[in-house]
Design a protein around this motif. Structure first.
Motif: not given
Length: 124
Positions: A18-23
């Protein structure tokens, strides 16, 4: 572009799950897929509609409200989730927790199940 965006997303999310949208947007930019303006959002939406990406939990911020929305591959969504012992009870209890105070009649209306079945589930 969507094929390249999917490949870049799979690489970015492959290890972390999982990742942030920004990443994720940064990974697309690094792969030569611009995300400026609303393009990143539209790439995310298109891949979600195709059943490739989905939105996950919000990250936590220390001392302030909710953090950023996370993104994950649909393939990784339920990999470690076990089926509930009684899905009907899980459904009704989840409704009551999320919409309470609520009655059995409310849960029956919301779920579309007969009131007798909802009452039976609540008495188990």
């Amino acid at each position: 572009v969507l094929v390249r965006a999917e490949e870049a997303a799979r690489r970015a999310l492959g290890e972390t799950k999982r990742s942030t949208r920004a990443d994720l947007f940064a990974a697309w930019d690094a792969a030569g897929i611009p995300t400026a303006g609303q393009r990143g959002y539209h790439l995310l939406s298109a891949l979600a509609v195709q059943g490739i990406l989905c939105l996950g939990a919000m990250t936590k911020r220390s001392g302030r409200g909710a953090g950023e929305q996370t993104v994950m591959l649909v393939d990784d969504l339920g990999a470690d989730a076990a089926a509930p012992a009684d899905p009907l009870i899980e459904l009704i209890v989840g409704y009551i927790r999320g919409h309470g105070p609520a009655s059995a009649r409310d849960a029956a209306w919301w779920s579309g199940l007969p009131l007798t079945i909802v009452r039976a589930a609540l008495h188990k």
